[in-house]
Design a protein around this motif. Structure first.
Motif, PDB file in Angstrom:
ATOM      1  N   ARG A  27       0.707  -1.254   0.055  1.00 15.71           N
ATOM      2  CA  ARG A  27      -0.103  -0.114  -0.075  1.00 15.71           C
ATOM      3  C   ARG A  27       1.016   1.187   0.041  1.00 15.71           C
ATOM      4  N   ASP A  64       2.095   2.147  -3.357  1.00 14.73           N
ATOM      5  CA  ASP A  64       1.033   3.146  -4.187  1.00 14.73           C
ATOM      6  C   ASP A  64       1.214   4.444  -3.753  1.00 14.73           C
ATOM      7  N   GLU A 108       1.747   7.643  -5.999  1.00 11.83           N
ATOM      8  CA  GLU A 108       0.711   8.961  -6.209  1.00 11.83           C
ATOM      9  C   GLU A 108       1.247  10.102  -5.951  1.00 11.83           C
TER      10      GLU A 108
END
Length: 233
Positions: free
Chosen positions: A69, A72, A76
């Motif tokens: 996670r 990611d 971003e």
């Protein structure tokens, strides 16, 4: 109101011995703390002016839910051009997320010592390293390492046993520091004793380390420079 810093704690304990989250607040930032190791993440990155990623007992290459996670989130944040700084595992997961999962590997031996890390020419004009003179003196302790050969990395400092100790991603406001400039002299003595067994297994003489405990004040300017950068974002 100070600018907002997202602080991701990746360790078994949320707050490390260095209490760097508290120090970022003392430097004027509004710190939002999330214990990523425990699966805590913000719902959105909207409104953040900077991100700090802490150390961890895990490897960035592990298929652990919070690590996946965090990969990611880093990608971003890079797209949103949010400044980021990672220390130890934080540096490794930045490299893994932005430069490839194979960029981080397990060393055959641990590098553990206080060391002078020579600077590259690029460090002399770098936003975080420009206060350093010829080297960055700090405590280093790592079994994992970030490869130095990648076209998107600018190497800023290295050691006799590791070619990539401080690096920057492209020309972005994203940095990784493998060592531990955040730990003060007083904190180091406590940290070494608390981790006596692990550090001894990694090849350290704890009594020698405690005698060598150092403030690493010059290296800490990288942390205050990052705080200033976020404050002025």
């Amino acid at each position: 109101m100070g600018k907002r810093l997202l602080y991701l704690g990746n360790g078994r304990k949320f707050q490390s011995i260095a209490k760097l989250d508290d120090r970022f607040e003392a430097w004027g930032l509004k710190v939002d703390r999330y214990w990523a190791y425990d699966g805590q993440f913000p719902e959105t990155l909207k409104g953040y002016d900077g991100i700090f990623l802490s150390g961890s007992p895990h490897g960035a290459y592990e298929d652990v839910p919070f690590i996946l996670r965090e990969h990611d989130l880093i990608r971003e944040a890079a797209e949103l051009e949010i400044p980021m700084l990672g220390i130890c595992f934080g540096s490794q997961i930045l490299a893994s997320a932005l430069c490839g999962r194979d960029q981080v590997f397990r060393r055959t031996s641990c590098e553990i010592a206080y060391k002078d890390l020579p600077l590259t020419e690029a460090a002399r004009t770098d936003k975080l390293c420009r206060d350093l003179v010829d080297s960055a003196y700090m405590f280093v302790w790592h079994n994992d390492e970030v490869k130095a050969a990648h076209p998107d990395m600018t190497i800023l400092a290295y050691s006799d046993d590791c070619p990539n100790h401080i690096w920057r991603y492209k020309d972005k406001d994203i940095w990784g520091i493998q060592g531990h400039p955040e730990v003060t002299k007083a904190q180091a003595v406590i940290w070494f004793e608390e981790n006596r067994e692990r550090m001894t297994l990694d090849g350290a003489d704890i009594d020698d380390l405690k005698a060598q405990a150092h403030e690493a004040a010059e290296a800490k300017t990288m942390l205050t420079r990052f705080a200033e950068l976020v404050q002025n974002a």
